[in-house]
Design a protein around this motif. Structure first.
Motif, short mmCIF file in Angstrom:
data_model
loop_
_atom_site.label_atom_id
_atom_site.label_comp_id
_atom_site.label_asym_id
_atom_site.label_seq_id
_atom_site.Cartn_x
_atom_site.Cartn_y
_atom_site.Cartn_z
N TYR A 59 0.68 -1.17 0.35
CA TYR A 59 0.11 -0.08 0.21
C TYR A 59 0.98 1.20 0.18
O TYR A 59 2.28 1.34 1.03
N MET A 60 1.03 2.39 -1.33
CA MET A 60 1.62 3.09 -1.08
C MET A 60 0.62 4.52 -1.74
O MET A 60 -0.44 4.51 -2.12
N VAL A 61 1.24 5.57 -0.77
CA VAL A 61 0.69 6.67 -0.90
C VAL A 61 1.42 7.84 -2.00
O VAL A 61 2.98 8.32 -1.70
N ILE A 62 1.36 8.47 -2.63
CA ILE A 62 2.60 9.40 -3.95
C ILE A 62 2.33 10.07 -4.21
O ILE A 62 1.16 10.55 -4.02
N GLU A 63 2.49 11.58 -3.56
CA GLU A 63 1.82 12.98 -3.73
C GLU A 63 2.51 12.98 -4.81
O GLU A 63 3.29 13.48 -5.02
N PRO A 64 0.93 13.63 -5.20
CA PRO A 64 1.62 14.81 -6.94
C PRO A 64 2.01 16.08 -6.33
O PRO A 64 2.28 16.57 -7.12
N THR A 65 1.30 16.88 -4.85
CA THR A 65 2.20 17.65 -5.16
C THR A 65 1.63 17.82 -3.35
O THR A 65 0.36 17.47 -2.77
N ASN A 66 2.37 18.83 -2.58
CA ASN A 66 1.28 19.81 -1.02
C ASN A 66 1.15 20.86 -1.28
O ASN A 66 0.94 21.13 -0.15
N SER A 67 0.63 21.27 -2.38
CA SER A 67 -0.11 22.87 -2.08
C SER A 67 -1.32 22.55 -2.48
O SER A 67 -1.63 21.75 -2.88
N LYS A 96 9.55 7.08 -12.53
CA LYS A 96 10.92 6.20 -12.12
C LYS A 96 10.67 5.08 -10.75
O LYS A 96 10.44 4.13 -9.98
N LEU A 97 9.54 5.65 -10.12
CA LEU A 97 9.66 6.07 -8.64
C LEU A 97 8.08 4.74 -9.05
O LEU A 97 8.55 3.17 -8.15
N ILE A 98 7.17 4.84 -9.87
CA ILE A 98 6.74 3.40 -10.42
C ILE A 98 7.16 2.23 -10.31
O ILE A 98 6.77 1.27 -9.91
N ASP A 99 8.39 2.10 -11.01
CA ASP A 99 8.94 1.08 -12.06
C ASP A 99 9.55 0.85 -10.48
O ASP A 99 9.84 -0.55 -10.67
N SER A 100 10.13 1.40 -9.79
CA SER A 100 10.33 0.61 -8.11
C SER A 100 9.30 0.22 -8.37
O SER A 100 9.87 -0.59 -6.53
N LEU A 101 8.03 0.01 -8.04
CA LEU A 101 7.27 -1.01 -6.54
C LEU A 101 7.45 -1.87 -7.78
O LEU A 101 7.29 -2.84 -6.73
N ASN A 102 8.51 -2.69 -8.44
CA ASN A 102 8.77 -4.04 -8.61
C ASN A 102 7.10 -5.15 -9.16
O ASN A 102 7.21 -6.07 -9.26
N GLY A 103 5.76 -4.25 -8.90
CA GLY A 103 4.13 -4.94 -9.38
C GLY A 103 3.88 -5.66 -7.97
O GLY A 103 3.35 -5.98 -8.10
N TYR A 104 4.75 -5.50 -6.83
CA TYR A 104 3.77 -5.75 -5.62
C TYR A 104 3.45 -4.83 -5.36
O TYR A 104 1.91 -5.68 -4.22
N CYS A 105 2.88 -3.57 -5.43
CA CYS A 105 1.67 -2.33 -4.96
C CYS A 105 0.95 -3.01 -5.36
O CYS A 105 -0.08 -2.93 -6.93
N ILE A 106 -0.46 -2.86 -4.34
CA ILE A 106 -1.56 -3.68 -4.68
C ILE A 106 -2.74 -1.79 -4.24
O ILE A 106 -3.08 -2.06 -5.62
N GLU A 107 -2.34 -1.34 -4.15
CA GLU A 107 -3.13 -0.50 -3.95
C GLU A 107 -2.75 1.35 -3.95
O GLU A 107 -1.43 1.28 -2.99
N LEU A 108 -2.58 1.94 -5.28
CA LEU A 108 -1.84 3.59 -4.85
C LEU A 108 -3.26 4.43 -4.47
O LEU A 108 -3.09 5.04 -5.42
N ALA A 109 -2.88 5.48 -3.72
CA ALA A 109 -3.23 6.80 -3.77
C ALA A 109 -2.16 8.12 -3.86
O ALA A 109 -1.20 8.23 -3.72
#
Length: 370
Positions: A59-67, A96-109
């Motif tokens: 389970y990952m959270v990636i922030e497009p912006t904090n504005s 690049k971050l998505i590539d690094s998840l190696n296919g294990y990520c089930i949910e990305l917010a």
């Protein structure tokens, strides 16, 4: 769907029960054997009290912006109380971050302490997630005058689940919390998205409208819950708000079923520990937050650069190396064996007591810091 997953991947009844309980049913369509095996390994490692993990975060959270365009009074961004530099995640870094998840990520917010649609590269980011078979969740206030072509790109990007905040049914009530927000604009954007989805024959995004129950809007809850068909959305829900227990309890509704039990007299269940108790936190075994600059926070309630657990680019995007660094080892040790804590970090202070009045807060917000 769970029976199909069980038969397709040869799961036991117990494994199927675990998946149906802990993974959103909306994400089932994106499951693979690799993801399932990793998730079950993570589940077992948590139950067994492992602090050095072989499993990857799922389970990952990636922030497009904090504005953000709003000034919500319980949010560090809305209060302008955050000490983290403002910025936008660059598309190349996101890929690049998505590539690094190696296919294990089930949910990305794709949100954290900002309004994600401010990042105009968001549709391309979501499309890349779709190409990589990642279930995506987007939470937005939708109170921005977006161009129609942007809304079409966003709706057709492959986004799986769209969460829209609708915290009042008239402008006066809505703007009490969503300061600077425009209710009519939110409703207009919802209508445009539902029309685009219908016109293009899209099954996704699943559109989920939520009202945070608060003292000033709880009189509108019943009407709100009847608006699913009127809005043309897939689901209407009432959510619970988080507050700074020392300064902001006046925002809590009188109806206690809409107040977390970790606040005084609350009746709603929570994954947070109650004071003087220890309930194992999910985050150290499930995932973390990647801020817009690739710095890593241990969870989405922390807004404090001094509490970061590292930066993924400093680890050459090697998720597993960061996932088992001294910070994460120490966060897990808090709930397993405190003698194995290597450094005292924000997790060792919080102890999953996220609503504890003794925790340091960012301004008047509910976010915590060291």
């Amino acid at each position: 769907m769970i029976d199909k997953i069980k038969n397709t991947f040869g799961l036991s009844d117990q494994e199927s029960k675990i998946i149906s309980k802990e993974i959103s049913s909306h994400a089932f369509i994106n499951l693979t054997k690799k993801k399932i095996d990793n998730f079950l390994l993570s589940h077992n490692e948590k139950n067994d009290g492992k602090i050095n993990l072989k499993s990857y975060p799922y389970y990952m959270v990636i922030e497009p912006t904090n504005s953000c365009n709003l000034g919500c009074p319980l949010c560090p961004t809305g209060l302008k109380a955050s000490s983290r530099k403002k910025g936008l995640m660059k598309p190349d870094n996101f890929f690049k971050l998505i590539d690094s998840l190696n296919g294990y990520c089930i949910e990305l917010a794709l949100q954290n302490w900002g309004e994600p649609t401010i990042n105009k590269n968001l549709p391309a980011m979501l499309n890349y997630c779709k190409e990589n078979n990642i279930y995506t969740v987007l939470s937005t206030n939708l109170s921005i005058k977006h161009k129609d072509d942007y809304l079409e790109k966003l709706t057709s990007s492959g986004l799986s689940f769209l969460h829209v905040d609708l915290d009042g049914l008239d402008q006066q009530t809505y703007e009490k919390y969503r300061i600077k927000g425009n209710l009519n604009l939110v409703l207009e954007n919802i209508e445009k998205i539902t029309q685009i989805k219908k016109r293009l024959g899209l099954k996704t995004p699943y559109i989920h409208c939520s009202m945070l129950a608060m003292s000033h809007n709880e009189h509108q809850i019943s009407e709100f819950l009847s608006m699913k068909d009127k809005l043309g959305v897939d689901e209407i829900v009432v959510d619970k708000i988080q507050v700074n227990p020392n300064l902001s309890s006046q925002w809590l509704p009188k109806e206690k079923r809409y107040v977390y039990e970790s606040y005084e007299d609350g009746k709603a269940s929570t994954k947070s520990s109650l004071p003087n108790s220890l309930k194992k936190c999910d985050w150290p075994w499930s995932g973390f937050v990647i801020n817009w600059d690739a710095s890593v926070s241990p969870c989405c309630i922390v807004d404090d650069p001094k509490s970061d657990f590292g930066n993924l680019f400093d680890y050459n995007l090697k998720i597993q190396d960061l996932w088992n660094n001294d910070f994460f080892i120490s966060s897990r040790a808090e709930f397993v064996d405190r003698s194995k804590i290597i450094n005292n970090n924000i997790c060792n202070v919080c102890k999953n007591q996220t609503h504890n009045s003794k925790l340091n807060r960012v301004g008047d917000s509910f976010a915590i810091k060291l």
